[in-house]
Design a protein around this motif. Structure first.
Motif, PDB file in Angstrom:
ATOM      1  N   SER A 126       0.846  -1.190   0.000  1.00 17.66           N
ATOM      2  CA  SER A 126       0.000   0.000   0.000  1.00 17.66           C
ATOM      3  C   SER A 126       0.889   1.250   0.000  1.00 17.66           C
ATOM      4  O   SER A 126       2.058   1.204   0.396  1.00 17.66           O
ATOM      5  CB  SER A 126      -0.995  -0.016   1.155  1.00 17.66           C
ATOM      6  OG  SER A 126      -0.417  -0.534   2.305  1.00 17.66           O
ATOM      7  N   PRO A 130       4.096   1.284   4.358  1.00 16.61           N
ATOM      8  CA  PRO A 130       4.193   1.430   5.818  1.00 16.61           C
ATOM      9  C   PRO A 130       4.902   0.260   6.509  1.00 16.61           C
ATOM     10  O   PRO A 130       5.515   0.453   7.562  1.00 16.61           O
ATOM     11  CB  PRO A 130       2.734   1.527   6.276  1.00 16.61           C
ATOM     12  CG  PRO A 130       1.922   0.999   5.152  1.00 16.61           C
ATOM     13  CD  PRO A 130       2.691   1.278   3.910  1.00 16.61           C
ATOM     14  N   LYS A 185      -7.313  -5.798  -1.375  1.00 19.82           N
ATOM     15  CA  LYS A 185      -6.976  -5.837   0.050  1.00 19.82           C
ATOM     16  C   LYS A 185      -5.671  -5.119   0.344  1.00 19.82           C
ATOM     17  O   LYS A 185      -5.508  -4.534   1.417  1.00 19.82           O
ATOM     18  CB  LYS A 185      -6.953  -7.278   0.553  1.00 19.82           C
ATOM     19  CG  LYS A 185      -8.372  -7.757   0.783  1.00 19.82           C
ATOM     20  CD  LYS A 185      -8.486  -9.131   1.319  1.00 19.82           C
ATOM     21  CE  LYS A 185      -9.964  -9.521   1.313  1.00 19.82           C
ATOM     22  NZ  LYS A 185     -10.159 -10.937   1.330  1.00 19.82           N
ATOM     23  N   ALA A 188      -6.600  -1.400   0.218  1.00 23.51           N
ATOM     24  CA  ALA A 188      -7.315  -0.935   1.411  1.00 23.51           C
ATOM     25  C   ALA A 188      -6.398  -0.899   2.629  1.00 23.51           C
ATOM     26  O   ALA A 188      -6.802  -0.459   3.701  1.00 23.51           O
ATOM     27  CB  ALA A 188      -8.509  -1.845   1.675  1.00 23.51           C
ATOM     28  N   GLY A 189      -5.155  -1.361   2.473  1.00 20.30           N
ATOM     29  CA  GLY A 189      -4.235  -1.360   3.603  1.00 20.30           C
ATOM     30  C   GLY A 189      -4.475  -2.502   4.568  1.00 20.30           C
ATOM     31  O   GLY A 189      -3.894  -2.552   5.644  1.00 20.30           O
ATOM     32  N   GLU A 190      -5.345  -3.451   4.199  1.00 21.05           N
ATOM     33  CA  GLU A 190      -5.623  -4.571   5.097  1.00 21.05           C
ATOM     34  C   GLU A 190      -4.527  -5.625   5.029  1.00 21.05           C
ATOM     35  O   GLU A 190      -4.299  -6.364   5.974  1.00 21.05           O
ATOM     36  CB  GLU A 190      -6.977  -5.188   4.768  1.00 21.05           C
ATOM     37  CG  GLU A 190      -8.155  -4.238   4.965  1.00 21.05           C
ATOM     38  CD  GLU A 190      -8.260  -3.730   6.394  1.00 21.05           C
ATOM     39  OE1 GLU A 190      -7.800  -4.413   7.314  1.00 21.05           O
ATOM     40  OE2 GLU A 190      -8.798  -2.622   6.578  1.00 21.05           O
ATOM     41  N   LEU A 191      -3.859  -5.713   3.866  1.00 24.22           N
ATOM     42  CA  LEU A 191      -2.699  -6.588   3.748  1.00 24.22           C
ATOM     43  C   LEU A 191      -1.468  -5.703   3.567  1.00 24.22           C
ATOM     44  O   LEU A 191      -1.536  -4.659   2.925  1.00 24.22           O
ATOM     45  CB  LEU A 191      -2.844  -7.528   2.551  1.00 24.22           C
ATOM     46  CG  LEU A 191      -3.854  -8.667   2.679  1.00 24.22           C
ATOM     47  CD1 LEU A 191      -4.011  -9.385   1.345  1.00 24.22           C
ATOM     48  CD2 LEU A 191      -3.441  -9.660   3.756  1.00 24.22           C
ATOM     49  N   ASP A 192      -0.333  -6.129   4.142  1.00 21.95           N
ATOM     50  CA  ASP A 192       0.883  -5.339   3.998  1.00 21.95           C
ATOM     51  C   ASP A 192       1.543  -5.546   2.644  1.00 21.95           C
ATOM     52  O   ASP A 192       2.109  -4.615   2.084  1.00 21.95           O
ATOM     53  CB  ASP A 192       1.868  -5.705   5.114  1.00 21.95           C
ATOM     54  CG  ASP A 192       1.384  -5.211   6.464  1.00 21.95           C
ATOM     55  OD1 ASP A 192       0.998  -4.022   6.535  1.00 21.95           O
ATOM     56  OD2 ASP A 192       1.374  -5.997   7.418  1.00 21.95           O
TER      57      ASP A 192
END
Lengths: 261, 266
Positions: A126, A130, A185, A188-192
């Motif tokens: 993402s 991060p 995903k 959406a930042g749900e997975l790195d």
């Protein structure tokens, strides 16, 4: 009162569903019977070809006004299953050799398939990265949320091949059914991090960044195309296949990040 | 046999209704036969004791029971509010509660992801404060199942409360019973058949949940891969396994529905 609201809600739902699907059909050509003299070519193409085949088909249609190209996108495995179950498809463009090979072995392919494009893998993270992912080694970090495509679709198979080549045992948190689901995903930042094709990351939103793999670590995906024995318009289908292999189509594929065979 | 008694009292069923009704029945039976026809009986015992199926079965049982329990704890009070309390915008509230019944489960899963995911509206702050992570965990599976299944319980119980003659409750109250006591001793026992039927439907829906689960909770063997997800995965790798697992799901769901019907449904 309660019933009225339910009815209004349902009408709204149905009307949006209808308008969406009809506009979708317009972009790819209508499923209604074509007027006489117009050939319809039904093309089943892998999900990772969605954007580029939309452009290829409109280029082809404007050069050949008598031919209408209808596109059907899904994972290569699902497309192969549909073809083996007798779907009346004219042209099959797979994201891997093995699904095409299965179609050839079942006698569904007319002539020989030809490779029209290659693609490479890329790590998708993402925006801003991060989790500070730098390469395939990070896929073993258990504190990260890692996603891969399911191993039965080409992107999942190739990703596992690349990881195995590096001796990395991934700490997987989710196995997604196709490239798009995986990208959503990550977006959406749900997975790195996830492993997808370079072309997918290139045309994803700004919420996704790609991290290149060193060429020694990368695995190359090959896309074969073929006319099928069940083709309703074999002549027009052969023309479309020839166009995809032509220099003009190859330069469009190149714009979308694909590599010429 | 209540069926025979009824047909004697009302005479023969009109032929048109019989034909159309049987067509309706055929529509449900044929797909089941299609499945039965493909069952690889010899390989079935091996297929069903594979690690993938055992993992998926364990997760399906835990998640569907947990979803039913959660639905019972928060869904029954919601049904009571909808049936008995007066408040503005009730029609809209009722529509929202029934929305998961008509929404594609994938849409429900997407909504859950954006609400309860790591970067979600509620999930974000929750994750920062407690470190809890809903997606890609058993919690995610349970929440997805609860989201799609609870409306069955709410609707069934609300309907039962509507049909319940309030005179019994009023009588108990006039004899000095507190509101809680009336609910516990009169209301709940009187709606028990509907409550149990609703719980059974909720469990069956949770047991079969696929779309919201794969979208919100992901798909990982041993952690979030329930039986329906295992069927989906197996369809593209080992079709025999997919058919065998499907058969088990049909069988288990049917047994539960039949058992409950005979005991509690009217």
């Amino acid at each position: 009162m309660a019933k009225i609201w339910v009815v209004i809600g349902l009408v709204l739902l149905l009307s949006t569903a209808c308008s969406e699907s009809s506009s979708e059909y317009d972009s790819t050509g209508s499923f209604a019977p074509t007027p006489s003299g117009e050939d319809q070519v039904l093309v089943s193409a892998a999900t990772s070809l969605t954007a580029v085949f939309a452009e290829l088909s409109s280029e082809f249609e404007s050069a050949n006004p008598g031919i209408d190209v209808v596109l059907n996108f899904a994972g290569s495995t699902a497309l192969r299953e549909q073809i083996l179950e007798g779907a009346p498809i004219d042209v099959f463009a797979s994201a891997d050799r093995s699904n095409m090979q299965r179609a050839v072995e079942s006698g569904e392919v007319e002539g020989r398939p030809e490779i029209f494009a290659r693609n490479v893998l890329q790590i998708a993270v993402s925006a801003g990265n991060p989790a500070d992912v730098t390469g395939l080694d990070d896929f073993a970090r258990s504190e990260l949320l890692i996603g891969l495509c399911i191993s039965t679709v080409p992107c999942g198979e190739l990703a596992r091949e690349a990881l195995a080549k590096e001796g990395v045992t991934p700490s997987i948190d989710s196995v997604e059914p196709n490239v798009r689901a995986l990208l959503t995903k990550v977006e959406a930042g749900e997975l790195d991090a996830g492993i997808t094709y370079l072309t997918d990351v290139l045309f994803a939103s700004d919420a996704i960044e790609g991290i290149d793999l060193p060429s020694g670590q990368n695995v190359i995906a090959e896309y074969p195309i073929a006319v099928l024995t069940n083709a309703r318009s074999p002549a027009a289908a052969a023309m479309f296949m020839k166009f995809v292999l032509s220099g003009e189509a190859q330069s469009i594929l190149h714009e979308y990040g694909f590599i010429s065979p | 046999m209540p069926f025979q008694q009824r047909s004697i009292t009302t005479g023969r069923s009109p032929i048109l209704l019989v034909v159309l009704g049987l067509t309706g029945l055929t529509f449900f039976v044929v797909p089941l036969l299609g499945l039965l026809w493909r069952v690889p009986w010899k390989r079935t015992p091996d297929l069903l004791t594979s690690q993938m199926v055992l993992d998926a079965l364990r997760l399906s049982v835990i998640a569907s029971l947990a979803a039913t329990a959660i639905s019972c704890v928060i869904g029954v009070p919601l049904a009571w509010l909808l049936a008995r309390a007066e408040f503005p915008g009730k029609a809209i509230v009722r529509s929202i509660v029934t929305l998961p019944l008509v929404l594609p489960p994938v849409v429900g899963g997407t909504a859950l992801l954006f609400a309860l995911g790591r970067r979600g509206l509620v999930g974000g702050p929750l994750n920062q404060v407690t470190g809890l992570l809903m997606p890609f965990s058993l919690w995610g599976v349970i929440l997805a199942a609860t989201f799609v299944a609870m409306p069955f319980l709410v609707i069934t119980v609300e309907g039962a409360l509507h049909n319940l003659d309030e005179k019994h409750e009023r009588a108990a109250a006039s004899l000095g019973a507190s509101r809680w006591m009336v609910i516990r001793r009169i209301t709940v026992p009187m709606i028990a058949p509907s409550l149990i039927a609703g719980l059974a439907l909720t469990w069956a829906r949770a047991f079969g949940e696929f779309g919201a689960t794969v979208t919100f909770a992901g798909n990982l063997q041993g952690r979030t891969q329930t039986l329906p997800l295992a069927v989906f995965v197996a369809l593209e790798s080992d079709r025999d396994a997919a058919v065998a697992i499907s058969m088990i799901m049909v069988f288990v769901s049917l047994i539960v529905l039949i058992a409950l019907r005979d005991r509690w449904w009217r």
